[in-house]
Design an enzyme around this catalytic site. Structure first.
Site, mmCIF file in Angstrom:
data_model
loop_
_atom_site.group_PDB
_atom_site.id
_atom_site.type_symbol
_atom_site.label_atom_id
_atom_site.label_comp_id
_atom_site.label_asym_id
_atom_site.label_seq_id
_atom_site.Cartn_x
_atom_site.Cartn_y
_atom_site.Cartn_z
ATOM 1 N N ASP A 174 40.309 40.517 29.393
ATOM 2 C CA ASP A 174 40.717 39.653 30.514
ATOM 3 C C ASP A 174 39.616 38.595 30.666
ATOM 4 O O ASP A 174 38.574 38.670 30.007
ATOM 5 C CB ASP A 174 40.849 40.481 31.812
ATOM 6 C CG ASP A 174 41.230 39.612 33.020
ATOM 7 O OD1 ASP A 174 42.072 38.704 32.849
ATOM 8 O OD2 ASP A 174 40.688 39.812 34.117
ATOM 9 N N SER A 175 39.832 37.664 31.579
ATOM 10 C CA SER A 175 38.809 36.650 31.834
ATOM 11 C C SER A 175 37.651 37.218 32.658
ATOM 12 O O SER A 175 36.585 36.624 32.713
ATOM 13 C CB SER A 175 39.435 35.483 32.604
ATOM 14 O OG SER A 175 40.005 35.965 33.806
ATOM 15 N N TYR A 196 40.592 31.540 33.835
ATOM 16 C CA TYR A 196 41.574 31.061 32.850
ATOM 17 C C TYR A 196 42.717 30.299 33.539
ATOM 18 O O TYR A 196 43.342 29.440 32.942
ATOM 19 C CB TYR A 196 42.205 32.248 32.111
ATOM 20 C CG TYR A 196 41.385 32.872 31.006
ATOM 21 C CD1 TYR A 196 40.063 32.493 30.740
ATOM 22 C CD2 TYR A 196 41.944 33.862 30.202
ATOM 23 C CE1 TYR A 196 39.339 33.088 29.722
ATOM 24 C CE2 TYR A 196 41.236 34.465 29.179
ATOM 25 C CZ TYR A 196 39.934 34.078 28.942
ATOM 26 O OH TYR A 196 39.231 34.672 27.926
ATOM 27 N N GLY A 197 42.958 30.656 34.801
ATOM 28 C CA GLY A 197 44.177 30.219 35.488
ATOM 29 C C GLY A 197 44.381 28.720 35.611
ATOM 30 O O GLY A 197 45.503 28.257 35.725
ATOM 31 N N CYS A 207 45.688 40.336 31.007
ATOM 32 C CA CYS A 207 45.561 39.051 31.674
ATOM 33 C C CYS A 207 46.908 38.349 31.596
ATOM 34 O O CYS A 207 47.443 38.149 30.495
ATOM 35 C CB CYS A 207 44.490 38.221 30.961
ATOM 36 S SG CYS A 207 44.396 36.514 31.532
ATOM 37 N N GLU A 237 36.921 37.618 42.053
ATOM 38 C CA GLU A 237 35.828 37.689 41.081
ATOM 39 C C GLU A 237 34.464 37.606 41.784
ATOM 40 O O GLU A 237 33.472 38.107 41.301
ATOM 41 C CB GLU A 237 36.001 36.542 40.076
ATOM 42 C CG GLU A 237 35.216 36.674 38.800
ATOM 43 C CD GLU A 237 35.774 37.673 37.780
ATOM 44 O OE1 GLU A 237 36.930 38.111 37.910
ATOM 45 O OE2 GLU A 237 35.027 38.026 36.862
ATOM 46 N N CYS A 243 49.215 38.576 37.929
ATOM 47 C CA CYS A 243 47.832 38.346 37.498
ATOM 48 C C CYS A 243 47.120 39.665 37.765
ATOM 49 O O CYS A 243 47.296 40.268 38.828
ATOM 50 C CB CYS A 243 47.212 37.212 38.296
ATOM 51 S SG CYS A 243 45.403 37.123 38.171
ATOM 52 N N THR A 244 46.301 40.090 36.819
ATOM 53 C CA THR A 244 45.709 41.431 36.928
ATOM 54 C C THR A 244 44.605 41.509 37.987
ATOM 55 O O THR A 244 44.143 42.597 38.305
ATOM 56 C CB THR A 244 45.175 41.881 35.566
ATOM 57 O OG1 THR A 244 44.289 40.864 35.057
ATOM 58 C CG2 THR A 244 46.320 42.096 34.592
ATOM 59 N N HIS A 245 44.195 40.366 38.528
ATOM 60 C CA HIS A 245 43.246 40.408 39.650
ATOM 61 C C HIS A 245 43.949 40.822 40.961
ATOM 62 O O HIS A 245 43.291 41.191 41.916
ATOM 63 C CB HIS A 245 42.598 39.035 39.882
ATOM 64 C CG HIS A 245 41.472 38.703 38.948
ATOM 65 N ND1 HIS A 245 41.665 38.375 37.630
ATOM 66 C CD2 HIS A 245 40.125 38.663 39.142
ATOM 67 C CE1 HIS A 245 40.496 38.126 37.064
ATOM 68 N NE2 HIS A 245 39.542 38.291 37.954
#
Ligand code: DGL
Length: 262
Positions: free
Chosen positions: A12-13, A44-45, A75, A153, A185-187
């Site tokens: 992922d980022s 990345y978004g 991601c 993040e 989104c995995t966040h």
């Protein structure tokens, strides 16, 4: 040669993919895992497709050097824009977060669904086109959430800022009482509780980590790729050291994993 005792690679980022790692740990506790967070290129978004493909290729090469048996793109942004290209370039099996989630939605027979994701993912139209391929009558309500990954993040998801942006981003869903939303989104699973509080009605938040872990389990069984040894190893690598990463990782995973630079 793919060996079943080799680790699973995940990238992922940043910290988001750990929400996928966590579900994989739960479902497949015996698998060795190598996680790569491309913190150097985060986020990345908001980047264009060419950049995302370039970062994703670099991530694949780093993981392949560590002898992974397959790669999970944990991601949404990289899945939506780079998975086809990666599959053209690399022989190794690659699983993104979109296909397993579409399979889940198909099984449930949903005909209306919300999708929240990064700007790049929503711009790519990947979720909507895959959902419509699966069910041409499905109604899809998309919402790009440009700030969410960056706030998470920084370890600030629970802050007033985090809550304020969730309030704004949930408006189109709240207005129409949309009660199934894909966390594209995995966040975003980091915001699960805040989203539920904001919507104040019964809502299913579809966590792609869960659908990926389910799909991965099936895939490993079908291809005889499950780890047969009883020694479990987990490693986390970052392309750039990040102060907050360790704390957030610990919050998500509930355990301390050593974090190394790559
Ligand atoms: N976690 C990522 C995703 O699933 C990327 C977020 C970002 O780097 O902007 O889209």
């Amino acid at each position: 040669m793919i060996m079943n005792n080799n680790p699973i690679g995940i990238f992922d980022s940043g910290v988001g993919g750990l929400t996928v790692l966590k579900e994989i740990q739960k479902k497949l506790p015996n698998e060795n895992i190598i996680y790569l967070g491309d913190t150097k290129n985060f986020p990345y978004g908001n980047k264009n497709k060419e950049d995302i493909i370039k970062f994703a290729i670099d991530n694949m090469n780093l993981l392949i050097k560590k002898d992974v048996k397959l790669v999970i793109i944990a991601c949404g942004t990289a899945t939506s824009q780079a998975i086809d290209e990666l599959r053209r370039i690399f022989q190794i099996p690659i699983i993104g977060i979109i296909e397993p989630t579409i399979e889940y939605v198909k099984k449930q027979g949903y005909d209306e669904i919300g999708v929240i994701a990064t700007e790049g993912t929503i711009r790519s139209g990947a979720w909507e086109s895959k959902l419509k391929e699966m069910n041409p009558r499905i109604k899809v309500i998309n919402k790009a959430c440009p700030m969410l990954a960056t706030i998470a993040e920084k370890g600030k998801a629970q802050s007033a800022e985090g809550r304020a942006v969730i309030k704004e981003y949930m408006e189109p869903f709240k207005k129409n009482h949309v009660n199934k939303i894909i966390l594209g989104c995995t966040h975003y699973p980091i915001y699960e509780e805040i989203i539920i509080e904001e919507l104040q009605y019964d809502v299913e938040l579809i966590n792609t980590g869960v659908t990926v872990a389910e799909y991965l389990d099936m895939y490993l069984n079908r291809n005889n790729l499950k780890n047969t040894e009883n020694v479990k190893k987990e490693e986390i690598y970052l392309t750039k050291p990040e102060n907050e990463f360790k704390n957030i990782a610990q919050n998500i995973l509930g355990e301390i994993i050593d974090i190394k630079a790559i």
